[in-house]
Structure formats: structure tokens, C-alpha cells
Design a protein around this motif. Structure first.
Motif, mmCIF file in Angstrom:
data_model
loop_
_atom_site.group_PDB
_atom_site.id
_atom_site.type_symbol
_atom_site.label_atom_id
_atom_site.label_comp_id
_atom_site.label_asym_id
_atom_site.label_seq_id
_atom_site.Cartn_x
_atom_site.Cartn_y
_atom_site.Cartn_z
ATOM 1 N N LEU A 147 14.893 2.643 -4.488
ATOM 2 C CA LEU A 147 14.794 1.202 -4.314
ATOM 3 C C LEU A 147 13.331 0.834 -4.099
ATOM 4 C CD1 LEU A 147 17.759 0.537 -1.834
ATOM 5 C CD2 LEU A 147 17.714 -0.080 -4.269
ATOM 6 N N THR A 148 12.983 -0.397 -4.415
ATOM 7 C CA THR A 148 11.649 -0.883 -4.086
ATOM 8 C C THR A 148 11.677 -1.501 -2.691
ATOM 9 O OG1 THR A 148 11.998 -3.112 -4.944
ATOM 10 C CG2 THR A 148 11.269 -1.416 -6.518
ATOM 11 N N THR A 149 10.501 -1.654 -2.127
ATOM 12 C CA THR A 149 10.420 -2.317 -0.823
ATOM 13 C C THR A 149 11.029 -3.706 -0.893
ATOM 14 O OG1 THR A 149 8.432 -1.078 -0.191
ATOM 15 C CG2 THR A 149 8.826 -3.169 0.937
ATOM 16 N N GLY A 183 14.802 2.888 18.325
ATOM 17 C CA GLY A 183 13.498 3.156 17.751
ATOM 18 C C GLY A 183 13.469 2.906 16.256
ATOM 19 N N SER A 184 14.551 3.262 15.551
ATOM 20 C CA SER A 184 14.576 3.039 14.107
ATOM 21 C C SER A 184 14.652 1.552 13.770
ATOM 22 C CB SER A 184 15.749 3.788 13.457
ATOM 23 O OG SER A 184 16.965 3.456 14.074
ATOM 24 N N LYS A 190 9.128 -3.551 11.895
ATOM 25 C CA LYS A 190 7.670 -3.464 11.762
ATOM 26 C C LYS A 190 7.234 -3.041 10.366
ATOM 27 C CE LYS A 190 3.810 -0.589 13.351
ATOM 28 N NZ LYS A 190 3.422 0.554 14.210
ATOM 29 N N LEU A 191 7.870 -2.011 9.818
ATOM 30 C CA LEU A 191 7.386 -1.402 8.587
ATOM 31 C C LEU A 191 7.970 -2.017 7.330
ATOM 32 C CD1 LEU A 191 7.685 2.340 9.704
ATOM 33 C CD2 LEU A 191 5.624 0.920 9.726
ATOM 34 N N GLY A 262 0.595 10.235 3.176
ATOM 35 C CA GLY A 262 0.651 8.790 3.328
ATOM 36 C C GLY A 262 1.172 8.072 2.099
ATOM 37 N N ASP A 263 1.642 8.817 1.094
ATOM 38 C CA ASP A 263 2.161 8.181 -0.123
ATOM 39 C C ASP A 263 3.481 7.456 0.130
ATOM 40 O OD1 ASP A 263 0.006 9.076 -1.612
ATOM 41 O OD2 ASP A 263 1.023 10.895 -2.275
ATOM 42 N N TYR A 264 4.312 8.013 1.009
ATOM 43 C CA TYR A 264 5.565 7.325 1.334
ATOM 44 C C TYR A 264 5.217 6.105 2.187
ATOM 45 C CZ TYR A 264 10.336 6.421 2.806
ATOM 46 O OH TYR A 264 11.550 5.815 3.043
ATOM 47 N N PRO A 265 5.828 4.936 1.915
ATOM 48 C CA PRO A 265 5.340 3.685 2.523
ATOM 49 C C PRO A 265 5.711 3.438 3.976
ATOM 50 C CG PRO A 265 7.176 3.234 1.035
ATOM 51 C CD PRO A 265 6.831 4.687 0.861
#
Length: 313
Positions: A147-149, A183-184, A190-191, A262-265
Motif C-alpha cells: 500500500l502507499t502511505t 505505543g503503536s 505521529k508517523l 531508513g528506506d522504510y517510511p
């Protein structure tokens, strides 16, 4: 490196034995009265070992740390841990002696904790020791692999409601969420959402325990309709994703290499946290987790350490 650390030889022996399936090794000393530092070493015992708390996904790491430093098996040290999960663990630390928590290994706290900390004028030591990733899981029979963000955001705001809209079967999307203090959930807001309001979910779609969410996504209505999110370590290394598939995001598959690069967003830190004026044992443990030996153990346990140790490469 800080002094008063346990011998690196002890850690090396534990890692070698762990790789062979052995749970741990004997401590350098079994005497309960050896609680003070000896030369450049600090001898941990059950009597002086700091009371730990933190996130659900760091319980295995806490057991590994205690196993190494106390020279007991994971099973033997399991009675030392009853983690109250991310948000509550920070509160337990802020309550001080009343709660009896000395040190946290936990995900980043939600905004409410920062507010409470400021209101109470509390100071603490806090450093990242590992990197994790927020990942999305679906039933293994779901044909969607990535999936895309933007698609994830639209699923959780209610704009995308059917799997056919993202290349899947003609099935309704059942988007499970975590409770607000998880936490998740903090990581999700946030992310991923970044200020976008998540749709109001029926109470049955909100799960208070990470394991409950994993099970719900796997088994919902005997169909591949559901989607949920969790931390990569929990889903992958704790084998909680049996019967599930971890999705790629923006065509990047989450894994040790893509998290480290850091490639995974959707990346999130784990932190070691203690009070401003900790006991000697607590400070030694805090420093050790951030040391080369501690980072090697973090990597050995399947987490991605903040430093590139040989074990992690």
C-alpha cells in the motif's frame, strides 16, 4: 564506554550459547551481598537489579538483559517482569518510589505524557537504543502486498472502504486500531496520519492488547477483510504474524536492512529512560544498554540497534 560494566566476555559467552539454544550462563558470583562495584565491574544480583517497565514489545529484550546480567535463564528471570505497557510505564516512572519503577525500555510516549511531565516539572534521562518500524498486517490470503502511505491514510480516514480500490478483492476493509494510550497508536498518529483524524471505529475494532489485534486481523469473519498495525519486532521476530502478511509500504518491504537504512517510511525509536538521580545500579544498567555490549545484545535479540554493531550487519 562507561566504566563499571559487566565483562564483555560474559556477554560473548551468552551470545554464543544463545545461538546454540542455551538460555544463559552462570553469573560471575552468586553471592547476594556482592552488590557494589568491583574494580571496573558492577555485579548485578536479584537484590539490586533495577525494577524495569516498558512496552509490550520490549519484554523479550528485558528478559534477555536480565538473563545476561544475572546469569539465569529467561524462564528464571521471567518473574521479574510485569510490564504495564508504554503510556502507563512512563507514569509509573514519574510516580517514583510510590510505583517502584527504576528504568524503562519503551517506545516513545504519547503527547499526554510529555504534558504530564512538564506539569509535574519532572526531569529524566532518555536516550534511543533501538529502532523499530510500524508495520501493517493483513490476512495471508489477501492478494494485496503493498500500500502507499496515501492509501493507508485514506483507509483510516474512511475514504477507502473496499479492497478493490487498492487492487484487491471486492471485500469491505475492516481497519482495526489500537487504543489511544498504546505505543503503536502513538506511532500511527505521529508517523502515518500526521494530523489527519482517524475515523471513529466501532468498539470491536479497537484492541487494547497488541496480541488481540494480531489475532483479530488474522481471524476476522474467516475472510481476508481486516487490516491492522503493530511494531515490526512484535509481528516478525516474536512470530506473532503466523497466518498474516506484513505489507510493503510505498513499495518498500520492512526488514532489518530497510529499517536500518531508513528506506522504510514509518520508523520509531525505542528508548531507555530513568530518573534524573538514579541509583547506582540503575545508572550502570542505563549505560550498559547504550554500550557496545548492550547494543550487541539488542541486535542479537532481533531489534535494530541505534549503532551498527557487527552482530547487526
Amino acid at each position: 564506554m562507561k566504566n563499571r560494566l559487566v565483562s564483555s566476555l560474559l556477554l560473548a559467552a551468552v551470545l554464543i550459547l544463545a545461538a546454540c539454544g542455551a538460555p544463559g550462563v552462570s553469573s560471575n558470583s552468586s553471592s547476594s551481598d556482592q552488590t557494589e562495584s568491583q574494580g571496573t565491574q558492577f555485579v548485578f544480583t536479584r537484590e539490586n537489579f533495577p525494577h524495569l517497565d516498558g512496552s509490550t514489545s520490549t519484554v523479550p529484550l528485558a528478559q534477555a538483559i536480565a538473563s545476561v546480567l544475572l546469569g539465569e535463564t529467561r524462564e528464571e528471570v521471567s518473574d521479574l517482569f510485569d510490564f504495564s505497557k508504554t503510556t502507563q510505564s512512563y507514569r509509573m516512572l514519574m510516580w517514583g518510589d510510590e510505583a517502584g519503577v527504576d528504568l524503562l525500555i519503551a517506545a516513545e510516549p504519547p503527547e499526554i505524557i510529555w504534558q504530564e511531565k512538564e506539569e509535574q516539572n519532572i526531569q529524566w534521562q532518555m536516550e534511543p537504543f533501538a529502532i523499530d518500524a510500524l508495520v501493517f498486517v493483513v490476512n495471508a490470503d489477501n492478494p494485496v502486498d503493498s500500500l502507499t502511505t496515501e492509501q493507508i491514510q485514506q483507509i483510516y480516514t474512511g475514504k477507502i472502504t473496499n479492497w478493490s480500490q487498492v487492487g484487491g478483492d471486492d471485500l469491505p476493509i475492516i481497519p482495526f486500531q489500537r487504543n489511544e494510550e498504546a505505543g503503536s497508536q502513538t506511532a500511527m498518529n505521529k508517523l502515518v496520519m500526521k494530523g489527519l483524524p482517524m475515523m471513529d471505529a466501532p468498539s470491536d475494532y479497537v484492541r487494547g492488547e497488541m496480541g488481540d489485534l494480531i489475532e483479530a486481523v488474522s481471524a476476522y469473519d474467516d475472510s481476508p477483510s481486516a487490516i491492522g498495525y503493530t511494531m515490526y519486532y512484535y509481528a516478525n521476530d516474536m512470530n506473532m504474524a503466523d497466518g498474516l502478511k506484513i505489507l510493503a509500504v510505498d513499495s518498500v518491504v520492512p526488514g532489518g536492512d530497510t529499517i536500518r537504512s531508513g528506506d522504510y517510511p514509518f520508523l520509531n525509536n525505542y528508548y531507555v529512560v530513568c530518573g534524573e538521580h538514579p541509583t547506582e545500579a540503575t545508572q550502570v544498567l542505563y549505560d550498559w544498554i547504550l554500550s557496545d555490549e548492550g547494543q550487541e545484545l539488542v541486535a542479537h535479540e532481533g531489534y535494530v540497534p541505534v549503532t551498527a554493531t557487527e552482530t547487526a550487519k
